[in-house]
Design a protein around this motif. Structure first.
Motif, PDB file in Angstrom:
ATOM      1  N   THR A 152       0.842  -1.202   0.000  1.00  0.00           N
ATOM      2  CA  THR A 152       0.000   0.000   0.000  1.00  0.00           C
ATOM      3  C   THR A 152       0.870   1.242   0.000  1.00  0.00           C
ATOM      4  OG1 THR A 152      -1.738  -1.157   1.224  1.00  0.00           O
ATOM      5  CG2 THR A 152      -1.814   1.253   1.217  1.00  0.00           C
ATOM      6  N   GLY A 153       0.535   2.195  -0.859  1.00  0.00           N
ATOM      7  CA  GLY A 153       1.262   3.453  -0.911  1.00  0.00           C
ATOM      8  C   GLY A 153       0.639   4.490   0.012  1.00  0.00           C
ATOM      9  N   THR A 154       1.477   5.260   0.677  1.00  0.00           N
ATOM     10  CA  THR A 154       1.013   6.376   1.497  1.00  0.00           C
ATOM     11  C   THR A 154       1.667   7.642   0.971  1.00  0.00           C
ATOM     12  OG1 THR A 154       2.824   6.160   3.100  1.00  0.00           O
ATOM     13  CG2 THR A 154       0.834   4.867   3.509  1.00  0.00           C
ATOM     14  N   GLU A 155       1.173   8.784   1.440  1.00  0.00           N
ATOM     15  CA  GLU A 155       1.729  10.069   1.007  1.00  0.00           C
ATOM     16  C   GLU A 155       1.713  10.215  -0.513  1.00  0.00           C
ATOM     17  OE1 GLU A 155       2.466  12.349   3.301  1.00  0.00           O
ATOM     18  OE2 GLU A 155       1.889  10.884   4.813  1.00  0.00           O
ATOM     19  N   GLY A 156       0.655   9.699  -1.150  1.00  0.00           N
ATOM     20  CA  GLY A 156       0.501   9.865  -2.592  1.00  0.00           C
ATOM     21  C   GLY A 156       1.267   8.875  -3.444  1.00  0.00           C
ATOM     22  N   GLU A 157       1.885   7.880  -2.845  1.00  0.00           N
ATOM     23  CA  GLU A 157       2.648   6.889  -3.604  1.00  0.00           C
ATOM     24  C   GLU A 157       1.734   6.076  -4.520  1.00  0.00           C
ATOM     25  OE1 GLU A 157       6.091   4.904  -4.752  1.00  0.00           O
ATOM     26  OE2 GLU A 157       6.008   6.462  -3.233  1.00  0.00           O
ATOM     27  N   LEU A 158       2.129   5.937  -5.787  1.00  0.00           N
ATOM     28  CA  LEU A 158       1.392   5.135  -6.750  1.00  0.00           C
ATOM     29  C   LEU A 158       2.334   4.114  -7.377  1.00  0.00           C
ATOM     30  CD1 LEU A 158      -0.754   7.853  -8.570  1.00  0.00           C
ATOM     31  CD2 LEU A 158      -1.520   6.220  -6.833  1.00  0.00           C
ATOM     32  N   PHE A 159       1.775   2.970  -7.781  1.00  0.00           N
ATOM     33  CA  PHE A 159       2.576   1.887  -8.333  1.00  0.00           C
ATOM     34  C   PHE A 159       2.205   1.645  -9.797  1.00  0.00           C
ATOM     35  CE2 PHE A 159       1.647   0.835  -3.794  1.00  0.00           C
ATOM     36  CZ  PHE A 159       2.879   1.251  -3.301  1.00  0.00           C
ATOM     37  N   THR A 160       3.223   1.442 -10.618  1.00  0.00           N
ATOM     38  CA  THR A 160       3.009   1.232 -12.045  1.00  0.00           C
ATOM     39  C   THR A 160       3.227  -0.220 -12.471  1.00  0.00           C
ATOM     40  OG1 THR A 160       5.308   1.899 -12.463  1.00  0.00           O
ATOM     41  CG2 THR A 160       3.609   3.607 -12.633  1.00  0.00           C
ATOM     42  N   SER A 161       4.097  -0.937 -11.768  1.00  0.00           N
ATOM     43  CA  SER A 161       4.364  -2.335 -12.112  1.00  0.00           C
ATOM     44  C   SER A 161       4.986  -3.050 -10.927  1.00  0.00           C
ATOM     45  CB  SER A 161       5.298  -2.430 -13.326  1.00  0.00           C
ATOM     46  OG  SER A 161       6.587  -1.943 -13.012  1.00  0.00           O
ATOM     47  N   VAL A 162       5.022  -4.372 -11.031  1.00  0.00           N
ATOM     48  CA  VAL A 162       5.646  -5.195  -9.987  1.00  0.00           C
ATOM     49  C   VAL A 162       6.424  -6.308 -10.678  1.00  0.00           C
ATOM     50  CG1 VAL A 162       3.524  -6.574  -9.757  1.00  0.00           C
ATOM     51  CG2 VAL A 162       5.235  -6.611  -7.932  1.00  0.00           C
ATOM     52  N   THR A 163       7.609  -6.611 -10.159  1.00  0.00           N
ATOM     53  CA  THR A 163       8.457  -7.644 -10.736  1.00  0.00           C
ATOM     54  C   THR A 163       8.723  -8.743  -9.712  1.00  0.00           C
ATOM     55  OG1 THR A 163       9.565  -6.079 -12.221  1.00  0.00           O
ATOM     56  CG2 THR A 163      10.694  -8.159 -11.791  1.00  0.00           C
ATOM     57  N   PHE A 164       8.445  -9.972 -10.116  1.00  0.00           N
ATOM     58  CA  PHE A 164       8.723 -11.147  -9.296  1.00  0.00           C
ATOM     59  C   PHE A 164       9.990 -11.802  -9.847  1.00  0.00           C
ATOM     60  CE2 PHE A 164       4.146 -10.592 -10.050  1.00  0.00           C
ATOM     61  CZ  PHE A 164       3.683 -10.363  -8.751  1.00  0.00           C
ATOM     62  N   SER A 165      11.005 -11.972  -9.023  1.00  0.00           N
ATOM     63  CA  SER A 165      12.234 -12.602  -9.502  1.00  0.00           C
ATOM     64  C   SER A 165      12.746 -13.569  -8.444  1.00  0.00           C
ATOM     65  CB  SER A 165      13.302 -11.552  -9.839  1.00  0.00           C
ATOM     66  OG  SER A 165      13.589 -10.739  -8.718  1.00  0.00           O
ATOM     67  N   SER A 166      13.598 -14.494  -8.876  1.00  0.00           N
ATOM     68  CA  SER A 166      14.080 -15.519  -7.955  1.00  0.00           C
ATOM     69  C   SER A 166      15.420 -16.070  -8.419  1.00  0.00           C
ATOM     70  CB  SER A 166      13.048 -16.662  -7.857  1.00  0.00           C
ATOM     71  OG  SER A 166      13.350 -17.525  -6.792  1.00  0.00           O
TER      72      SER A 166
END
Length: 215
Positions: A152-166
């Motif tokens: 969850t973003g606070t203070e106006g944080e926004l998310f554009t993508s997420v990367t799963f790596s291993s």
């Protein structure tokens, strides 16, 4: 199964420097062991029935039963359906259609060699057993390593993508869900003021426009 909840925050990585996380943290994370995605207020955007929307290398869309290339998240509902498995040395990136203020997914058999990279207004990297404190031992059935992971973003944080790596087999994911961005209080105030001004303008009789010319 009894849910285990772990709440925390992650440092924000900016230009290779880790900023300390405090009261004004931009990114908060929590893990609900044994619970399934989506929680109330979230909408699933990918069930990983196929690779549509994913970019990366060395990942698979798998179906149960478990094998050397992955195990389905034990908490995922419905069970027995396809899921994403990122293999050793691989990564898979999902880009949201529009920026979101929060997202969550089913994370299965969490391992210390899994890495979650969160991209958006800023960037954060979540490492199980490090800045995400949990057993991270790859147990395929325990609540402590199978549950709903929320960012969850606070203070106006926004998310554009997420990367799963291993770096090992595997990083198992199912049911990615999002919550739409919510305007900040100041934005709401501006919107309400604008609507009020529009209403007053409609009720008033139009007057000739005054032109002001600057030399």
């Amino acid at each position: 199964m009894k849910a285990q909840r772990i709440i925390g925050a992650v440092g924000v990585l900016l230009a290779g420097t880790t900023a300390a996380t405090g009261a004004s943290a931009a990114i908060d994370i929590h893990f609900d062991g044994g619970l399934a995605t989506p929680a109330a207020g979230y909408t699933i955007v990918d069930t990983f029935d196929d690779a549509t929307g994913l970019t990366g290398t060395n990942f698979q869309i798998k179906v149960p039963p478990a094998d050397g290339n992955g195990a389905p998240p034990a908490n995922s509902i419905p069970s027995g359906t396809p899921y994403l498995s990122v293999l050793a040395g691989g990564s898979a990136t999902y880009t949201f259609a529009t920026p979101v203020s929060s997202f969550q997914f089913d994370w299965g058999s969490i391992d210390a060699y899994n890495t979650l990279t969160i991209n958006g207004t800023s960037q954060a990297i979540v490492v199980p057993g490090s800045n995400f404190i949990n057993p991270a031992n790859g147990d395929q059935g325990a609540d402590a390593t199978n549950g709903r992971f929320t960012v969850t973003g606070t203070e106006g944080e926004l998310f554009t993508s997420v990367t799963f790596s291993s770096t090992g087999n595997s990083f198992e994911v199912d049911n990615l869900a999002v919550r739409s961005a919510v305007p900040e209080p100041a934005t709401w105030a501006m919107m309400l003021l604008g609507f009020g001004s529009l209403g007053v303008a409609i009720r008033r009789k139009p007057k000739p426009a005054m032109r002001i010319r600057y030399a």
